[in-house]
Design an enzyme around this catalytic site. Structure first.
Site, PDB file in Angstrom:
ATOM      1  NE  ARG A   8      -3.449   2.626   2.415  1.00  0.00           N
ATOM      2  CZ  ARG A   8      -4.066   3.175   3.429  1.00  0.00           C
ATOM      3  NH1 ARG A   8      -3.977   2.638   4.638  1.00  0.00           N
ATOM      4  NH2 ARG A   8      -4.769   4.275   3.270  1.00  0.00           N
ATOM      5  CG  HIS A   9      -0.810   4.933  -1.022  1.00  0.00           C
ATOM      6  ND1 HIS A   9      -0.955   5.817   0.028  1.00  0.00           N
ATOM      7  CD2 HIS A   9      -2.061   4.510  -1.333  1.00  0.00           C
ATOM      8  CE1 HIS A   9      -2.232   5.935   0.337  1.00  0.00           C
ATOM      9  NE2 HIS A   9      -2.929   5.150  -0.476  1.00  0.00           N
ATOM     10  N   GLY A  10       2.495   4.951   0.776  1.00  0.00           N
ATOM     11  CA  GLY A  10       2.799   5.581   2.055  1.00  0.00           C
ATOM     12  C   GLY A  10       1.714   6.546   2.501  1.00  0.00           C
ATOM     13  CB  THR A  12      -1.584  10.734   1.395  1.00  0.00           C
ATOM     14  OG1 THR A  12      -2.914  10.488   1.878  1.00  0.00           O
ATOM     15  CG2 THR A  12      -1.126   9.592   0.509  1.00  0.00           C
ATOM     16  CD1 TRP A  14      -5.945  15.613   1.516  1.00  0.00           C
ATOM     17  CD2 TRP A  14      -7.223  14.538   0.027  1.00  0.00           C
ATOM     18  NE1 TRP A  14      -6.391  16.548   0.615  1.00  0.00           N
ATOM     19  CE2 TRP A  14      -7.180  15.913  -0.319  1.00  0.00           C
ATOM     20  CE3 TRP A  14      -7.953  13.671  -0.775  1.00  0.00           C
ATOM     21  CZ2 TRP A  14      -7.857  16.424  -1.413  1.00  0.00           C
ATOM     22  CZ3 TRP A  14      -8.628  14.173  -1.874  1.00  0.00           C
ATOM     23  CH2 TRP A  14      -8.582  15.540  -2.185  1.00  0.00           C
ATOM     24  CD  GLN A  21      -5.492  10.021  -0.249  1.00  0.00           C
ATOM     25  OE1 GLN A  21      -4.591  10.806  -0.472  1.00  0.00           O
ATOM     26  NE2 GLN A  21      -5.279   8.800   0.194  1.00  0.00           N
ATOM     27  NE  ARG A  58      -3.925   7.462  -2.613  1.00  0.00           N
ATOM     28  CZ  ARG A  58      -4.919   7.716  -3.437  1.00  0.00           C
ATOM     29  NH1 ARG A  58      -4.831   8.740  -4.296  1.00  0.00           N
ATOM     30  NH2 ARG A  58      -6.020   6.975  -3.441  1.00  0.00           N
ATOM     31  CD  GLU A  82      -8.575   2.612  -2.419  1.00  0.00           C
ATOM     32  OE1 GLU A  82      -9.002   1.548  -2.898  1.00  0.00           O
ATOM     33  OE2 GLU A  82      -8.022   2.698  -1.298  1.00  0.00           O
ATOM     34  N   GLY A 152      -5.344   0.688  -0.225  1.00  0.00           N
ATOM     35  CA  GLY A 152      -5.879  -0.104   0.873  1.00  0.00           C
ATOM     36  C   GLY A 152      -7.025  -1.016   0.500  1.00  0.00           C
TER      37      GLY A 152
END
Length: 207
Positions: A8-10, A12, A14, A21, A58, A82, A152
């Site tokens: 999963r991306h780091g 953010t 938001w 997002q 992201r 996402e 996620g």
């Protein structure tokens, strides 16, 4: 044996604001960047055949940090994006609960009943495109390691696919935190989760 390393991306901006997002975007925080660098160190001795990322900034930023010292190019695939959250995108959870409390309750507590009528997606839509993505990667790579940077909800749906669970189990533990690592082994049409939502790299002591 094919090993799919889902990240999963780091974290953010938001994420910190508890703002959803979806297909919109916000920048990685300093923590998100730091955590991605820790994961890069963790994966430093793992050789990858390919790197595939969601096109969202992201995710691509996270993928770039993970591949900083590698000669691999990052390929983007829209099937890794996402879930599209319609008019919820860009709003905080508090705002969504105020304007759309029943639907948000479905999203969190009854995911099998969650539906949208504003051009967004439900969880089955995500499942369909993720299964298509998995089949295409397995067709192209029959062995080795592939690094995949995504989101996620996509990883939660991946867990359902690999465990053959119904949609109402979507939010079962473990939580999928920023830069968490989930590894799927794929062999002869069978997929097995060998790691889920692991964040051991973020527990590394500093100094």
């Amino acid at each position: 044996m094919l090993n799919l390393f889902f990240v999963r991306h780091g974290e953010t901006e938001w994420n910190v604001e508890r703002r959803l997002q979806g297909r919109l975007d916000s920048k990685l925080t300093s923590k998100g960047i730091h955590d991605a660098r820790l994961l890069a160190k963790r994966l430093a001795t793992t050789e990858f055949e390919a790197v595939i990322s969601s096109p969202s900034n992201r995710a691509v930023h996270t993928a770039k940090i993970l591949t900083e010292n590698r000669s691999l190019s990052i390929v983007t695939d829209e099937r890794l994006m996402e879930i599209h959250l319609g008019h919820w995108q860009g709003k905080t959870i508090d705002e969504i609960q105020t304007i759309d409390s029943k639907k948000y309750d479905c999203y969190v507590n009854h995911p099998h009943q969650y539906k949208r009528d504003d051009g967004g997606e439900d969880f089955l839509d995500v499942k369909d495109r993720l299964e298509e993505f998995l089949a295409s990667v397995e067709e192209k790579h029959d062995s080795g390691n592939v690094l995949i940077v995504t989101h996620g909800v996509v990883v939660k749906v991946l867990q359902l696919i690999c465990k053959n669970l119904p949609l109402n189990r979507l939010w079962d533990p473990p939580e999928i935190d920023g830069t968490s690592l989930t590894i799927v082994q794929s062999s002869q049409g069978e997929r097995k989760l060998i790691m889920e939502g692991d964040v051991a790299h973020k527990r590394v002591s500093v100094g």
